[in-house]
Design an enzyme around this catalytic site. Structure first.
Site, mmCIF file in Angstrom:
data_model
loop_
_atom_site.group_PDB
_atom_site.id
_atom_site.type_symbol
_atom_site.label_atom_id
_atom_site.label_comp_id
_atom_site.label_asym_id
_atom_site.label_seq_id
_atom_site.Cartn_x
_atom_site.Cartn_y
_atom_site.Cartn_z
ATOM 1 C CG ASP A 39 6.301 -8.559 4.705
ATOM 2 O OD1 ASP A 39 7.667 -8.248 4.689
ATOM 3 O OD2 ASP A 39 5.270 -8.174 5.198
ATOM 4 C CG ASN A 95 -3.915 -2.244 7.758
ATOM 5 O OD1 ASN A 95 -2.961 -2.673 8.276
ATOM 6 N ND2 ASN A 95 -4.283 -2.397 6.491
ATOM 7 C CG HIS A 102 -0.632 -4.835 7.712
ATOM 8 N ND1 HIS A 102 -0.739 -4.137 6.655
ATOM 9 C CD2 HIS A 102 0.675 -4.484 8.417
ATOM 10 C CE1 HIS A 102 0.536 -3.404 6.375
ATOM 11 N NE2 HIS A 102 1.260 -3.687 7.118
ATOM 12 C CD GLU A 150 -3.119 -5.536 3.877
ATOM 13 O OE1 GLU A 150 -3.436 -4.797 5.233
ATOM 14 O OE2 GLU A 150 -2.717 -4.497 2.834
#
Ligand code: GLP
Length: 247
Positions: A72, A142, A144, A149
């Protein structure tokens, strides 16, 4: 899709996590110098990168034929921005080994049209390089993976995404002001990542314990993107005791 078993290796500490990952990556490149690596940013893989650098400096280990694709990049950060992932990869790994930089691929955060940048990235990855052989992953608190996400779907591909509140909060420590934290990123999709032939996910620290437990023992759901890794036939999680605390 059938659910598979993720192999979990619990290590004493962060250093040991880095070492076990280093063994997998150096063995793969040793047996096939042209290995196509999928690489990750974040603090977790840094220990492994240090050991790969030491192997090159001390033993002359050769990376010249190896290729890499990063997961990313922040949207709107140029490659010379110190918080861009291209800058990070050069700084923590590529500048210190003999990898051919033209074989290292990081999405261009300042591209004019994110959609064509992402499409081209996948074309180069799959058509010119035949896909990722060995994929390294971290995990967000979280759940991800890369910047997929919660809410990301199993069939998602490389694309532009909005970062959620938790991720912006987690990443704020790298930026001077909250307003400087990027709000969007370009990321490989879950579907893209699952096409790698082997996947190694690293996690350290107690703030990852819940995400690790949810990924392994919770339902397979877009709410926890890492849970989709249970569809991959060759996936290993290497975690320290703190990240394994509630397994
Ligand atoms: C960012 C990256 C992820 C990485 C995560 C965890 O969100 N996009 O690929 O896994 O950070 O980072 P750290 O290893 O610093 O906890």
């Amino acid at each position: 899709m059938d659910e598979k078993t993720i192999q979990v290796i619990v290590c004493e500490d962060k250093k040991d996590v880095g070492f076990k990952a280093f063994r997998i990556f150096s063995d793969a490149i040793y047996s096939n110098p042209e290995t196509v690596l999928g690489l990750a940013t974040g603090s977790t893989p840094v220990e492994m990168y240090k050991q790969l650098i030491a192997l090159h400096k001390e033993k002359g280990f050769n990376f010249s034929k190896t290729a890499s694709f990063n997961l990313d990049e922040y949207f709107m950060l140029a490659s010379d921005h110190p918080q861009s992932y291209r800058y990070f990869m050069n700084d923590v790994l590529f500048n210190h080994i003999n990898i051919d930089k033209t074989r290292t691929h990081v999405l261009n955060g300042v591209c004019k049209t994110p959609q064509s940048e992402c499409q081209q990235f996948e074309e180069i990855l799959f058509e010119q390089y035949g896909g990722v052989d060995l994929q390294l992953l971290g995990i967000g608190s979280n759940g991800h993976i890369a910047f997929n996400e919660p809410g990301s779907t199993l069939d998602s591909r490389t694309r532009i995404v909005d970062l959620n509140q938790q991720t912006k909060k987690d990443n704020a420590r790298f930026f001077q002001k909250q307003e400087d934290v990027p709000t969007q990123a370009l990321t490989m999709g879950i579907g893209t990542i699952l096409e790698a032939r082997k996947i190694v996910l690293l996690a350290t620290g107690e703030n990852k314990a819940e995400a690790i437990n949810d990924a392994i023992n919770g339902p397979i759901t877009p709410d926890v993107p890492a849970s989709f890794l249970r569809y991959h036939p060759d996936c290993v999680f290497i975690v320290d005791k703190d990240a394994a605390a509630i397994l």
